[in-house]
Motif scaffolding. Structure first.
Motif, PDB file in Angstrom:
ATOM      1  N   GLU A 209       0.826  -1.206   0.000  1.00  0.00           N
ATOM      2  CA  GLU A 209       0.000   0.000   0.000  1.00  0.00           C
ATOM      3  C   GLU A 209       0.865   1.262   0.000  1.00  0.00           C
ATOM      4  O   GLU A 209       0.584   2.220  -0.727  1.00  0.00           O
ATOM      5  CB  GLU A 209      -0.913  -0.002   1.223  1.00  0.00           C
ATOM      6  CG  GLU A 209      -1.828   1.208   1.299  1.00  0.00           C
ATOM      7  CD  GLU A 209      -2.786   1.154   2.470  1.00  0.00           C
ATOM      8  OE1 GLU A 209      -3.272   2.226   2.884  1.00  0.00           O
ATOM      9  OE2 GLU A 209      -3.040   0.036   2.969  1.00  0.00           O
ATOM     10  N   GLU A 210       1.933   1.249   0.804  1.00  0.00           N
ATOM     11  CA  GLU A 210       2.786   2.442   0.876  1.00  0.00           C
ATOM     12  C   GLU A 210       3.623   2.604  -0.384  1.00  0.00           C
ATOM     13  O   GLU A 210       3.927   3.731  -0.798  1.00  0.00           O
ATOM     14  CB  GLU A 210       3.680   2.380   2.106  1.00  0.00           C
ATOM     15  CG  GLU A 210       4.269   3.727   2.492  1.00  0.00           C
ATOM     16  CD  GLU A 210       3.186   4.753   2.838  1.00  0.00           C
ATOM     17  OE1 GLU A 210       3.376   5.951   2.516  1.00  0.00           O
ATOM     18  OE2 GLU A 210       2.166   4.364   3.445  1.00  0.00           O
ATOM     19  N   ALA A 211       4.021   1.491  -1.012  1.00  0.00           N
ATOM     20  CA  ALA A 211       4.784   1.572  -2.265  1.00  0.00           C
ATOM     21  C   ALA A 211       3.934   2.214  -3.358  1.00  0.00           C
ATOM     22  O   ALA A 211       4.443   3.005  -4.176  1.00  0.00           O
ATOM     23  CB  ALA A 211       5.252   0.181  -2.693  1.00  0.00           C
ATOM     24  N   VAL A 212       2.652   1.883  -3.376  1.00  0.00           N
ATOM     25  CA  VAL A 212       1.747   2.499  -4.348  1.00  0.00           C
ATOM     26  C   VAL A 212       1.622   3.991  -4.055  1.00  0.00           C
ATOM     27  O   VAL A 212       1.637   4.831  -4.956  1.00  0.00           O
ATOM     28  CB  VAL A 212       0.364   1.822  -4.311  1.00  0.00           C
ATOM     29  CG1 VAL A 212      -0.624   2.579  -5.203  1.00  0.00           C
ATOM     30  CG2 VAL A 212       0.477   0.375  -4.765  1.00  0.00           C
ATOM     31  N   LYS A 213       1.505   4.336  -2.773  1.00  0.00           N
ATOM     32  CA  LYS A 213       1.412   5.742  -2.391  1.00  0.00           C
ATOM     33  C   LYS A 213       2.698   6.497  -2.771  1.00  0.00           C
ATOM     34  O   LYS A 213       2.648   7.625  -3.286  1.00  0.00           O
ATOM     35  CB  LYS A 213       1.159   5.864  -0.883  1.00  0.00           C
ATOM     36  CG  LYS A 213       0.886   7.286  -0.425  1.00  0.00           C
ATOM     37  CD  LYS A 213       0.647   7.353   1.072  1.00  0.00           C
ATOM     38  CE  LYS A 213      -0.630   6.624   1.462  1.00  0.00           C
ATOM     39  NZ  LYS A 213      -0.936   6.822   2.914  1.00  0.00           N
TER      40      LYS A 213
END
Length: 237
Positions: A209-213
């Motif tokens: 999720e954070e990599a996408v963000k």
């Protein structure tokens, strides 16, 4: 985990460089664990390293393994997500100096070219937080880099991205974008901190999720860097 050095020519090139490094520099390759490395199938003794059989020799299988000071122990969750970029660059330059195709005999130039390309790919990936996160996730079977549908389902985030695009499109000069640039760099740093904790805790869902963000923030950075008055802004949203 996907093996990243599957061709025989690349293995031979890495082995040749490993031998050169052991003979001429204090930098050494770490022995890899069975989960991240592959043993050679024959037990024929090697002539370049005394008292070492081919079965005992493990070749680098990840980007981390190419760099003498990193290796399998540097892989999260054993090691931190953030890495020493100065040390990484130092060892990258040392490796490339020894692996340069121009230094290889004619019959080994293709191997040297393959190894040089491998080293470049590893360095480019590890020195970039987004590419590093995507690579680590890919090793766990999670494809963020190639999944264009991977998005953060957060209305506030999406609104923030759309508002940022408007700010860039309406700017008349680069100076007007400086506050946005500084804000976005804080966003990047915040995502890196979240990724640090996620990988430390082996929480791949949070890391994904954070990599996408982070991909959003990196895209904004690229748009600001490429700013030209009146130029259309293409952003992930």
């Amino acid at each position: 985990m996907r093996a990243t050095l599957s061709h025989i020519s690349r293995n031979s090139a890495v082995l040749a460089l490993r031998t050169t490094l052991l003979a001429s520099t204090p930098l050494t390759f770490r022995t890899l664990s069975p989960t991240t490395s592959r043993t050679l199938s024959t037990s024929t003794p090697r002539h370049d390293l005394p008292n070492v059989t081919a079965r005992e020799t493990l070749l680098p299988q990840t980007h981390y393994d190419l760099f003498p000071s990193f290796g399998p122990d540097a892989l999260p969750p054993k090691g931190p997500f953030t890495i020493d970029l100065a040390l990484l660059r130092k060892e990258f330059l040392q490796l490339q100096a020894k692996a340069h195709p121009d230094l290889a005999p004619q019959e080994k130039k293709r191997q040297a070219e393959a190894l040089s390309s491998r080293i470049n790919e590893a360095y480019k990936t590890l020195q970039n937080p987004l590419l590093r996160a995507q690579y680590l996730l890919e090793m766990r079977g999670i494809d963020v880099a190639g999944d264009e549908t991977a998005k953060v389902e957060d209305p506030e985030l999406l609104m923030e991205v759309l508002e940022t695009r408007e700010v860039i499109e309406e700017a008349a000069t680069e100076e007007e974008l400086q506050p946005l640039r500084e804000l976005n760099e804080r966003r990047v740093a915040g995502s890196v901190g979240v990724l640090e904790e996620a990988f430390k805790n082996d929480d791949m869902e949070a890391a994904k999720e954070e990599a996408v963000k982070l991909r959003y923030w990196v895209n904004i950075r690229e748009c600001v860097d490429a700013f030209e008055p009146g130029k259309p802004v293409v952003m992930i949203h």
